[in-house]
Write a protein that holds these residues in place. Structure first.
Motif, PDB file in Angstrom:
ATOM      1  N   ASP A   6       0.829  -1.214   0.000  1.00  0.00           N
ATOM      2  CA  ASP A   6       0.000   0.000   0.000  1.00  0.00           C
ATOM      3  C   ASP A   6       0.863   1.263   0.000  1.00  0.00           C
ATOM      4  N   GLU A   7       2.010   1.203   0.682  1.00  0.00           N
ATOM      5  CA  GLU A   7       2.921   2.357   0.686  1.00  0.00           C
ATOM      6  C   GLU A   7       3.454   2.602  -0.730  1.00  0.00           C
ATOM      7  N   PHE A   8       3.827   1.522  -1.440  1.00  0.00           N
ATOM      8  CA  PHE A   8       4.306   1.651  -2.816  1.00  0.00           C
ATOM      9  C   PHE A   8       3.211   2.237  -3.703  1.00  0.00           C
ATOM     10  N   VAL A   9       1.980   1.732  -3.545  1.00  0.00           N
ATOM     11  CA  VAL A   9       0.845   2.212  -4.349  1.00  0.00           C
ATOM     12  C   VAL A   9       0.626   3.705  -4.117  1.00  0.00           C
ATOM     13  N   MET A  10       0.866   4.150  -2.873  1.00  0.00           N
ATOM     14  CA  MET A  10       0.686   5.569  -2.552  1.00  0.00           C
ATOM     15  C   MET A  10       1.888   6.409  -3.000  1.00  0.00           C
ATOM     16  N   GLY A  11       2.859   5.752  -3.675  1.00  0.00           N
ATOM     17  CA  GLY A  11       3.988   6.501  -4.241  1.00  0.00           C
ATOM     18  C   GLY A  11       5.175   6.618  -3.318  1.00  0.00           C
ATOM     19  N   SER A  12       5.271   5.748  -2.310  1.00  0.00           N
ATOM     20  CA  SER A  12       6.368   5.858  -1.352  1.00  0.00           C
ATOM     21  C   SER A  12       7.081   4.512  -1.161  1.00  0.00           C
ATOM     22  N   GLY A  13       8.335   4.440  -1.544  1.00  0.00           N
ATOM     23  CA  GLY A  13       9.124   3.208  -1.336  1.00  0.00           C
ATOM     24  C   GLY A  13       9.014   2.247  -2.494  1.00  0.00           C
ATOM     25  N   GLY A  28       8.793   2.965   2.858  1.00  0.00           N
ATOM     26  CA  GLY A  28       7.648   3.866   2.718  1.00  0.00           C
ATOM     27  C   GLY A  28       7.758   5.015   3.699  1.00  0.00           C
ATOM     28  N   ARG A  29       6.619   5.566   4.061  1.00  0.00           N
ATOM     29  CA  ARG A  29       6.626   6.761   4.909  1.00  0.00           C
ATOM     30  C   ARG A  29       6.891   6.456   6.372  1.00  0.00           C
ATOM     31  N   GLY A  30       6.722   5.179   6.769  1.00  0.00           N
ATOM     32  CA  GLY A  30       6.900   4.811   8.180  1.00  0.00           C
ATOM     33  C   GLY A  30       5.617   5.091   8.952  1.00  0.00           C
ATOM     34  N   ASP A  56      -9.713   6.020   6.275  1.00  0.00           N
ATOM     35  CA  ASP A  56      -9.896   7.244   5.505  1.00  0.00           C
ATOM     36  C   ASP A  56      -9.873   6.836   4.035  1.00  0.00           C
ATOM     37  N   SER A  57     -11.052   6.698   3.437  1.00  0.00           N
ATOM     38  CA  SER A  57     -11.153   6.187   2.064  1.00  0.00           C
ATOM     39  C   SER A  57     -10.413   7.043   1.054  1.00  0.00           C
ATOM     40  N   ARG A  58     -10.218   8.313   1.367  1.00  0.00           N
ATOM     41  CA  ARG A  58      -9.519   9.175   0.409  1.00  0.00           C
ATOM     42  C   ARG A  58      -8.067   8.725   0.260  1.00  0.00           C
ATOM     43  N   ALA A  59      -7.455   8.279   1.359  1.00  0.00           N
ATOM     44  CA  ALA A  59      -6.049   7.877   1.309  1.00  0.00           C
ATOM     45  C   ALA A  59      -5.869   6.477   0.715  1.00  0.00           C
ATOM     46  N   PHE A  60      -6.806   5.586   1.017  1.00  0.00           N
ATOM     47  CA  PHE A  60      -6.636   4.196   0.602  1.00  0.00           C
ATOM     48  C   PHE A  60      -7.905   3.657  -0.053  1.00  0.00           C
ATOM     49  N   LYS A  61      -8.328   4.318  -1.119  1.00  0.00           N
ATOM     50  CA  LYS A  61      -9.601   3.951  -1.756  1.00  0.00           C
ATOM     51  C   LYS A  61      -9.624   2.514  -2.255  1.00  0.00           C
TER      52      LYS A  61
END
Length: 618
Positions: free
Chosen positions: A55-62, A80-82, A102-107
């Motif tokens: 999920d961190e990779f999907v969000m653009g981190s790591g 990722g962000r930690g 929070d669906s906006r962050a992890f839809k």
């Protein structure tokens, strides 16, 4: 009259989060197992930890995840962000705590239930979480979910990200062992679904540029691909498909939000339907659905907002909607294929021609088989009314809403004595027995016709319920239970040949096993030890000292039902049948079952090991 049981406040008990997970692990991770099967609990623990890193990779981190498994210790490190430092303990030990509500962050996240790492923590004898961000770090250590130690560093040179270390609890996962083949397959699926991500497993790198196209390329031998893999991508969907030259059955790999839905669901049903509809419209011919899909090898991945799964382990999608403003899953997949697959076939005339010829060939074969298939079905129907070959169980793999459906097992045995021992000692809820009469036929190089003509094969196919589709498979584990002598080995080989020839996905998807049974019983007046190898026999003699009694089991029929229940219960030992994906099935069958006797003879001579019977030696 029976005494009435008192029901007071003392009878009401609230379990805290970790007690509940440890008491009912099946609710959180499916079956327990010992690592023999790809869906055993220890792999689900690894998956739950990995999902957060993905999920961190999907969000653009790591862009890199490191996985290390040494014995029973598992380490997963992402960049990722930690985890927010003040929440390191809460995130892994408080239910319904997490960033994914929070669906906006992890839809379109995988782990939406806020349970994943908590379950890993509760089911591990050792669990450590470390988080680094903004030049600071925090860590916490747990034992079976209980906090043992906390650390907080104001300054650290560690790269940002999260590192989780855990050791599954042996009190829950008995005699478990991680099998690298299963871990590698899981990690490969992650990189196919996330092009650009690198996963390093015990020093080996996994990376994919072409997503599901690479998945199919790895799963089917180049010589077996009928036409170049068709690879189609959309905003929330990716599809890859081809047809096999030699495989009889359909093969599907399906995913939702990065989760491998091994039992399919609404998206797979829609995909199978959409392929048929699109192909019929393209050729303007009402081809039979089974002819279009025969020998198909394909993969589909979709992203759904807040998906609903039919089980806690997320192996079957139940959602009918894509979420938000999007249409239903069925409409979305149908519209996508109608446009993209139709366009592809128009632009690639050679592929379209090969596909049509494959459909016509399947049609001819089906027509040839139709008469004998009808007779075979009638025979199987009559036999099922008084089928002495199959002693069925109560829970099947298709009962996806029942808690123990993943434990459903069919033992294939030889002879009446072995069948009798297993039948009397089995768990009637989840264990069924199919009894063979003598040696099965060598089905190498035979056509599908033989499956219907041969009563034994026809009844076995009928018991498994796999004639139409692998999605209807009734048992998660198919276990060949034969004697460990020459005849028993030969029967194993003939059964494996049958499955490789006509139903290879049973093996590819990890459903086929060999039952390991003890070779020796070593006992004295105080203790009995069952030994599966010469080394175990030596260890047992050493442990029991003196002159223990040693019995050599020559066949399964010699083992009494009372003893047999030890070997097919919690301490069952299974050897999975695995395929080397680098070698085609045709090459394997040709070498072991074909007429190349001199080559095989040379191979046997070069690899022969002679072990004298230690009981005779003594």
């Amino acid at each position: 009259m029976a005494e009435e049981t008192k029901y007071t406040e003392d009878n009401i008990r609230s379990l805290d989060w970790k007690e509940h997970i440890r008491m009912r692990p099946g609710m959180y991770i499916g079956k327990l197992g010992d690592g023999t099967s790809a869906d055993d609990g220890i792999y689900i623990l690894l998956k739950e930890v990995l999902d957060n890193s993905i999920d961190e990779f999907v969000m653009g981190s790591g862009k890199t995840i490191e996985v290390s498994i040494q014995g029973t210790r598992v380490i997963v490190r992402d960049y990722g962000r930690g985890i927010p430092l003040g929440k390191v303990v809460d995130v892994v030990s408080k239910m319904n705590t997490g960033g994914k509500y929070d669906s906006r962050a992890f839809k379109k996240s995988v782990g939406l239930n806020g349970v994943g790492t908590k379950a890993v923590n509760a089911l591990s004898e050792y669990f450590r979480v470390e988080s680094s961000r903004d030049g600071k770090s925090a860590a916490a250590e747990f034992e079976r979910g209980n906090l043992k130690d906390e650390e907080f560093l104001e300054e650290t040179s560690r790269r940002k990200g999260t590192k989780i270390t855990f050791i599954p609890d042996e009190a829950i996962f008995k005699n478990y062992k991680f099998r690298n083949e299963y871990v590698a397959r899981m990690l490969k699926n992650y990189v196919y679904l996330n092009p650009g991500l690198t996963i390093v497993f015990n020093g080996e790198k996994f990376y994919s540029e072409n997503g599901l196209k690479d998945l199919l390329g790895d799963r089917i031998a180049e010589t077996d691909i009928l036409y170049p893999i068709i690879h189609l991508r959309g905003d929330d969907i990716e599809v890859a498909l081809t047809h096999s030259r030699t495989q009889y059955s359909e093969e599907y790999h399906s995913f939702v939000n990065g989760q491998n839905t091994t039992q399919g669901g609404t998206h797979l049903a829609a995909f199978r339907e959409a392929v048929v509809k699109t192909v019929r419209e393209f050729y303007n011919k009402n081809y039979d659905a089974s002819d279009i899909r025969k020998s198909i090898v394909s993969a589909i991945s979709i992203k759904v907002m807040e998906p609903v799964f039919e089980s806690q382990t997320k192996t079957k999608l139940g959602s009918t909607d894509m979420g938000g403003e999007l249409p239903t899953v069925r409409t979305y997949i149908n519209d996508f294929l109608k446009t993209k697959l139709d366009n592809y076939l128009h632009k690639n005339a050679e592929t379209a021609d090969k596909l049509q010829r494959k459909i016509l060939q399947a049609e001819r074969e089906r027509t040839e088989l139709s008469g004998i298939r009808k007779l075979a079905k009638e025979r199987a129907k009559k036999a099922s009314l008084h089928n002495k070959k199959l002693r069925d169980c109560r829970i099947h793999l298709t009962d996806s809403k029942k808690e123990r459906n993943l434990e459903s097992t069919l033992f294939i045995t030889e002879g009446d004595s072995a069948s009798g021992s297993i039948t009397k000692s089995r768990d009637v809820n989840t264990q069924a027995v199919f009894s063979l009469r003598g040696k099965p036929l060598n089905s190498y190089n035979m056509s599908k016709k033989i499956v219907y003509e041969n009563e034994e094969f026809n009844l076995l196919q009928s018991a498994l319920n796999i004639e139409e589709s692998m999605g209807d498979l009734r048992y998660n584990n198919i276990v060949i239970a034969t004697d460990a002598d020459v005849d028993g080995m030969h029967i194993r080989l003939l059964l494996i040949t049958f499955f490789l020839q006509f139903f290879p996905e049973l093996i590819k998807e990890g459903h086929l096993y060999i039952l390991e049974t003890p070779l020796f019983r070593v006992r004295n007046k105080k203790k009995t030890i069952y030994c599966y190898s010469e080394q175990e026999r030596r260890n047992a003699i050493e442990e029991l000292t003196g002159k223990p009694e040693i019995t050599r089991f020559k066949g399964l029929g010699e083992i009494s039902p009372d003893e047999f229940k030890h070997f097919i219960g919690d301490s069952i030992r299974l050897a999975p049948i695995m395929l080397d994906e680098a070698i085609s099935i045709e090459e394997i069958l040709q070498f072991y079952m074909g007429k190349n006797t001199p080559d095989r003879q040379k191979f046997i001579i070069n690899n022969l090991k002679v072990e004298l019977d230690p009981v005779l030696e003594n």
